[in-house]
Design a protein around this motif. Structure first.
Motif, PDB file in Angstrom:
ATOM      1  N   THR A 112      31.084  43.133  32.145  1.00 21.44           N
ATOM      2  CA  THR A 112      32.184  42.534  32.911  1.00 21.44           C
ATOM      3  C   THR A 112      33.508  43.279  32.803  1.00 21.44           C
ATOM      4  OG1 THR A 112      32.290  41.112  30.975  1.00 21.44           O
ATOM      5  CG2 THR A 112      31.334  40.166  32.976  1.00 21.44           C
ATOM      6  N   GLY A 113      33.684  44.075  31.719  1.00 22.26           N
ATOM      7  CA  GLY A 113      34.986  44.709  31.556  1.00 22.26           C
ATOM      8  C   GLY A 113      34.886  46.120  31.006  1.00 22.26           C
ATOM      9  N   SER A 156      44.965  32.748  31.907  1.00 23.36           N
ATOM     10  CA  SER A 156      43.976  33.812  31.748  1.00 23.36           C
ATOM     11  C   SER A 156      43.841  34.280  30.309  1.00 23.36           C
ATOM     12  CB  SER A 156      44.373  34.988  32.637  1.00 23.36           C
ATOM     13  OG  SER A 156      43.470  36.053  32.503  1.00 23.36           O
ATOM     14  N   ALA A 194      33.582  41.315  25.176  1.00 22.23           N
ATOM     15  CA  ALA A 194      32.933  40.155  25.821  1.00 22.23           C
ATOM     16  C   ALA A 194      31.688  40.565  26.594  1.00 22.23           C
ATOM     17  CB  ALA A 194      33.920  39.453  26.752  1.00 22.23           C
ATOM     18  N   ASN A 233      41.901  39.308  31.897  1.00 32.94           N
ATOM     19  CA  ASN A 233      41.377  40.056  33.042  1.00 32.94           C
ATOM     20  C   ASN A 233      41.734  39.421  34.378  1.00 32.94           C
ATOM     21  OD1 ASN A 233      40.182  42.327  31.893  1.00 32.94           O
ATOM     22  ND2 ASN A 233      38.402  41.135  31.235  1.00 32.94           N
ATOM     23  N   THR A 234      41.664  38.100  34.453  1.00 34.61           N
ATOM     24  CA  THR A 234      42.037  37.442  35.707  1.00 34.61           C
ATOM     25  C   THR A 234      43.491  37.755  36.028  1.00 34.61           C
ATOM     26  OG1 THR A 234      40.499  35.649  35.274  1.00 34.61           O
ATOM     27  CG2 THR A 234      42.202  35.214  36.896  1.00 34.61           C
ATOM     28  N   ASN A 241      34.594  30.902  30.855  1.00 35.92           N
ATOM     29  CA  ASN A 241      34.944  29.702  31.624  1.00 35.92           C
ATOM     30  C   ASN A 241      33.763  29.265  32.505  1.00 35.92           C
ATOM     31  OD1 ASN A 241      36.963  27.796  31.864  1.00 35.92           O
ATOM     32  ND2 ASN A 241      37.990  28.816  33.560  1.00 35.92           N
ATOM     33  N   ILE A 296      36.449  35.815  26.212  1.00 39.42           N
ATOM     34  CA  ILE A 296      35.623  34.609  26.309  1.00 39.42           C
ATOM     35  C   ILE A 296      35.970  33.604  25.201  1.00 39.42           C
ATOM     36  CG2 ILE A 296      33.712  35.583  27.639  1.00 39.42           C
ATOM     37  CD1 ILE A 296      32.242  36.124  24.990  1.00 39.42           C
TER      38      ILE A 296
HETATM   39  N1  F0G Z   1      33.751  38.862  30.465  1.00 35.26           N
HETATM   40  C1  F0G Z   1      35.052  39.175  30.615  1.00 35.26           C
HETATM   41  C2  F0G Z   1      35.452  40.591  30.363  1.00 35.26           C
HETATM   42  C3  F0G Z   1      35.988  38.195  31.020  1.00 35.26           C
HETATM   43  O1  F0G Z   1      37.255  38.537  31.184  1.00 35.26           O
HETATM   44  C4  F0G Z   1      35.547  36.873  31.221  1.00 35.26           C
HETATM   45  C5  F0G Z   1      36.476  35.817  31.596  1.00 35.26           C
HETATM   46  C6  F0G Z   1      34.182  36.595  31.043  1.00 35.26           C
HETATM   47  C7  F0G Z   1      33.317  37.609  30.668  1.00 35.26           C
HETATM   48  C8  F0G Z   1      33.619  35.248  31.261  1.00 35.26           C
HETATM   49  O2  F0G Z   1      33.443  34.955  32.616  1.00 35.26           O
HETATM   50  O3  F0G Z   1      34.757  32.874  32.647  1.00 35.26           O
HETATM   51  O4  F0G Z   1      33.235  33.448  34.521  1.00 35.26           O
HETATM   52  O5  F0G Z   1      32.312  32.795  32.301  1.00 35.26           O
HETATM   53  N2  F0G Z   1      37.729  35.990  31.672  1.00 35.26           N
HETATM   54  C9  F0G Z   1      38.677  35.008  32.208  1.00 35.26           C
HETATM   55  C10 F0G Z   1      40.051  35.599  32.313  1.00 35.26           C
HETATM   56  C11 F0G Z   1      38.599  33.671  31.611  1.00 35.26           C
HETATM   57  O6  F0G Z   1      41.048  34.846  32.302  1.00 35.26           O
HETATM   58  O7  F0G Z   1      40.168  36.808  32.465  1.00 35.26           O
HETATM   59  P1  F0G Z   1      33.430  33.418  33.068  1.00 35.26           P
END
Ligand code: F0G
Length: 453
Positions: free
Chosen positions: A395-396, A154, A367, A157-158, A259, A320
């Motif tokens: 996303t975060g 990771s 990201a 976040n994952t 990813n 990312i």
């Molecule tokens: N935004 C955030 C905050 C992320 O944590 C991630 C990916 C992405 C965007 C991209 O999403 O991979 O589906 O294209 N985080 C992963 C992790 C790789 O390990 O937390 P994606």
């Protein structure tokens, strides 16, 4: 919910298999591609068509918001007709994820010249990122399959999400993260939720390589986004967006790309909604990458998305920082099927966009801010029109990476060479903290200065 009624279809050779035939790395044994979940009674291309009733589902999903059961209170599992992946609902592991806010971004919309701009804030999930929506589904499957251990590589976040959900289920979790390359907030979460946290002296892509070897040699269940059950949960923000607009989908959805699983999960949801008659059209889905971690952008530019152009990834948007994305083919397909675009944005553009989202009182991690930076580019290029309804997928949460935020506002984040003519935008968005003596006069002087800014 007995007999879950789902199968797995290879996205490369279309071979359909049962859950029990899935390999530990979730890749097709014939062609090596990734699987997607299909539902025997209603998925497109499946032989037996028995579609559920769209208006009955819409009513039921709303009704569940007022129920007291754990599954109904989850913004993921209240849509369970679209994610029949468990034999038994008793195996659901939930932290009441989903049901995240859709905020209108009025200030930003006005300044960039667009009428309707919204942010679907997946950072408002229990562990502060969009990963929770997919973690509740995939970890529930692991729980149902009676695994003791789950694992992921990771960018932070994952691992935070996996560690939390594993702890809820009484399972053990193994986290592989690139040493020194993830935000502290995320690392602290994995530790707090009790994961075995290993910081490997490599990057994210190196962690993925090591983990693929580990899952072959130990009975641990892989929870990276190659796991197709993750994507079933990650579909649900799309359902929530459609529901919030009374089942009229927006014109454009803009998603960060790392990813590259999330864009395809959301795309799958919009395709399924249309197929089931819940909606009548598809939004364009565009994916935005950081310039220094732009394998999808390059692949589309150089081969129309036929071949992956891996890169040595480098960006401060550490979530990312991925050079060899597992789900690149799925992302290419969704961009093509929905008529979307792939763009790249610079470090300065990301930082400014993040500050602008902060000024809306919302905030997000770096990201997520690529979405707004990317939207500005798409507007300039005429690929988005000012009267379109656009949704940015944030996303975060902003607290995931407060070091980044503080460095930006202090003026320590960007190197001179990176600023590239964007100094005026930086000046108006930077808000440094000021150190003063304990004096009311000094405070009032600052107040006056701030009032004329
Ligand atoms: N935004 C955030 C905050 C992320 O944590 C991630 C990916 C992405 C965007 C991209 O999403 O991979 O589906 O294209 N985080 C992963 C992790 C790789 O390990 O937390 P994606």
């Amino acid at each position: 919910m007995e007999n879950s009624g789902h199968q797995l279809r290879c996205t490369g050779c279309a071979r359909v298999i049962e859950q029990a035939e899935l390999k530990e790395n979730f890749r097709c044994s014939e062609c090596g591609d990734l699987y997607e979940v299909v539902y025997t009674s209603w998925s497109a291309g499946m032989p037996e068509i028995r579609k559920p009733n769209a208006s009955a589902m819409r009513w039921l999903w709303k009704e569940r918001c007022c129920s007291n059961t754990e599954a109904d209170q989850s913004g993921v599992w209240r849509f369970r007709e679209m994610l029949h992946i468990l034999q038994d609902e008793a195996n659901i592991v939930s932290l009441r994820e989903g049901n995240t806010p859709l905020y209108q971004l009025r200030k930003v919309a006005e300044s960039i010249g667009i009428e309707q701009l919204f942010a679907k804030h997946q950072g408002m999930n229990p562990t502060g990122s969009f990963k929770d929506a997919g973690m509740t589904t995939a970890l529930s499957v692991a729980h149902e399959l009676r695994f003791d251990w789950v694992a992921c590589a990771s960018t932070g976040n994952t691992s935070a999400a996996m560690a939390a959900y594993a702890a809820r289920a009484g399972m053990r979790s193994l986290v592989l993260i690139p040493e020194g390359k993830i935000a502290w907030g995320k690392l602290s979460q994995a530790m707090d939720y009790g994961a075995v946290t290993l910081q490997l002296r490599t990057d994210f892509d190196g962690c993925v390589r090591v983990l693929s070897e580990v899952v072959k040699r130990a009975p641990v269940y892989l929870l990276n986004s190659v796991n197709p059950y993750r994507l079933e949960g990650q579909k649900t923000p799309a359902l929530e967006i459609a529901e919030a607009f009374d089942w009229e989908v927006p014109d454009h959805l803009i998603v960060p790309g790392g990813n590259l699983a999330n864009s395809s999960a959301l795309g799958k949801a919009f395709l399924e909604m249309k197929h089931l008659g819940l909606t009548t059209k598809l939004p364009r889905i565009s994916v935005i990458q950081a310039e220094g971690a732009n394998p999808l952008y390059r692949s589309i530019l150089e081969s129309g998305g036929e071949r992956l152009q891996s890169v040595e990834a480098q960006t401060r948007a550490s979530a990312i920082r991925i050079g060899n994305p597992a789900s690149w083919k799925k992302a290419v397909r969704i961009i093509q099927e929905t008529g979307g675009y792939c763009e790249q944005v610079s470090e300065a553009e990301i930082a400014i966009a993040k500050a602008e989202i902060g000024e809306e009182g919302i905030g997000c991690e770096p990201a997520s801010a690529v979405t707004l930076a990317g939207l500005k580019k798409l507007l300039q290029q005429g690929k988005v029109q000012s009267d379109e309804r656009v949704v940015l997928l944030l996303t975060g949460h902003t607290l995931k990476d407060s070091d980044y935020t503080i460095a930006y506002h202090r003026g320590d984040l960007l190197k001179a060479a990176e600023i590239d003519g964007l100094q005026p935008e930086i000046e108006v968005t930077r808000r440094n903290a000021v150190e003063l003596d304990a004096s009311a006069d000094q405070v009032l002087r600052e107040l006056e200065r701030a009032a004329v800014r």
